[in-house]
Enzyme design. Sequence first.
Site, PDB file in Angstrom:
ATOM      1  N   GLY A   9      34.250  50.806  41.546  1.00  0.00           N
ATOM      2  CA  GLY A   9      33.579  49.576  41.943  1.00  0.00           C
ATOM      3  C   GLY A   9      33.936  49.275  43.391  1.00  0.00           C
ATOM      4  N   ALA A  10      32.933  49.298  44.276  1.00  0.00           N
ATOM      5  CA  ALA A  10      33.187  49.062  45.705  1.00  0.00           C
ATOM      6  C   ALA A  10      32.650  47.703  46.151  1.00  0.00           C
ATOM      7  CB  ALA A  10      32.556  50.178  46.534  1.00  0.00           C
ATOM      8  N   ASP A  33      31.540  54.312  43.334  1.00  0.00           N
ATOM      9  CA  ASP A  33      30.566  53.279  42.972  1.00  0.00           C
ATOM     10  C   ASP A  33      29.227  53.955  42.711  1.00  0.00           C
ATOM     11  OD1 ASP A  33      30.484  49.944  43.489  1.00  0.00           O
ATOM     12  OD2 ASP A  33      28.545  50.946  43.372  1.00  0.00           O
ATOM     13  N   THR A 119      37.340  44.155  35.146  1.00  0.00           N
ATOM     14  CA  THR A 119      35.981  43.715  34.801  1.00  0.00           C
ATOM     15  C   THR A 119      35.995  42.663  33.686  1.00  0.00           C
ATOM     16  OG1 THR A 119      35.187  45.928  35.366  1.00  0.00           O
ATOM     17  CG2 THR A 119      33.712  44.559  34.049  1.00  0.00           C
ATOM     18  N   ASN A 120      35.151  41.646  33.829  1.00  0.00           N
ATOM     19  CA  ASN A 120      35.035  40.597  32.802  1.00  0.00           C
ATOM     20  C   ASN A 120      33.876  40.882  31.847  1.00  0.00           C
ATOM     21  OD1 ASN A 120      37.152  38.772  33.300  1.00  0.00           O
ATOM     22  ND2 ASN A 120      36.118  38.051  35.143  1.00  0.00           N
ATOM     23  N   ARG A 151      47.759  31.565  41.005  1.00  0.00           N
ATOM     24  CA  ARG A 151      47.074  30.294  41.265  1.00  0.00           C
ATOM     25  C   ARG A 151      47.982  29.121  40.915  1.00  0.00           C
ATOM     26  NH1 ARG A 151      41.310  32.642  38.983  1.00  0.00           N
ATOM     27  NH2 ARG A 151      40.495  33.225  41.042  1.00  0.00           N
ATOM     28  N   HIS A 175      41.910  35.405  29.468  1.00  0.00           N
ATOM     29  CA  HIS A 175      41.580  35.033  30.841  1.00  0.00           C
ATOM     30  C   HIS A 175      40.351  34.147  30.788  1.00  0.00           C
ATOM     31  CE1 HIS A 175      41.345  35.227  35.119  1.00  0.00           C
ATOM     32  NE2 HIS A 175      40.237  35.928  35.147  1.00  0.00           N
TER      33      HIS A 175
END
Length: 307
Positions: A9-10, A33, A119-120, A151, A175
């Site tokens: 993934g780019a 990618d 990745t979600n 965070r 998450h």
Amino acid sequence: MDHKVTVVGAGNVGATTAQRIAEAELADVVMVDIAADLATGKALDMMEAAPVLGFNAKITGGGDYAPTAGSDVVVITAGLARKPGMSRDDLLKKNTEITRGVVEEVVKYSPDTILILVTNPLDAMCEVARRVSGFPRQRVFGMAGVLDAARMRCFIAAELGASVEDVDAFVLGGHGDTMVPLPRYATVNGIPLPELLDAETIEAINDRTRKGGAEIVGYYKTGSAYYAPSAAVLDMVASILHDKKKILPCAAYLEGEYGLSGLFVGVPVKLGRGGLEEIVQLELTDGEKAQLATSAEAVRGLLEALG
């Protein structure tokens, strides 16, 4: 470099992760990618920064998986972001297909690698990767808790006017909206957070932590966070490649720990050269256990949608 890391993934998260790993001289990086030219171009752009910044790691990019052979770690960021009007189930279906295809390819070339999923929906994508790879849980886990804790640490430091370096925090669970920040385990240079802030302020920090990703999306309008997520991946990769044994919150496959089995949930783990080397079991209050159970149910719902 002694090590090789593949980033699949780019996009913003993947490219920034590749950049951070190379600039830290942790490993040579291969970026893959489906948009091969994008990956090639970004890799070349980063390499042209090397003479100025003085790093000697090599970054290559393209659409072919053959150059990923023998990777120590593979970071998977590929997937669609949720678009307006798109249901979670639609996103789940699309990203399941993408993740399945990616894992089949990387495992073919690097059968002994460690997979870090970004990745979600994260907890479900970890399960897809586990099933497709057939890897033990030591070598498949997800990045979420390091980001969520970062965070929380950022918000605590800002509230107290303290150094971020002095602040430690912990977040458990899935998450998303059901994550479980643990202020009892948050410290500022060893001082427990509840001794420094009142309950109301702490709850406001917990709430902002849960909504941290959405807050960024609200400002960006299109796309989501990538500076902090890529930094969180860097922390995990460094702990693995340098065998640091850092205890970090990661999405791990539980087999009875915390009373949960057969699903990925964010818990503290020890990361070293073998990947996930130990799951650390914290004593939770009844309230924290109930929150974790709610979080686990949300993950179970995703797994049922997976089939």
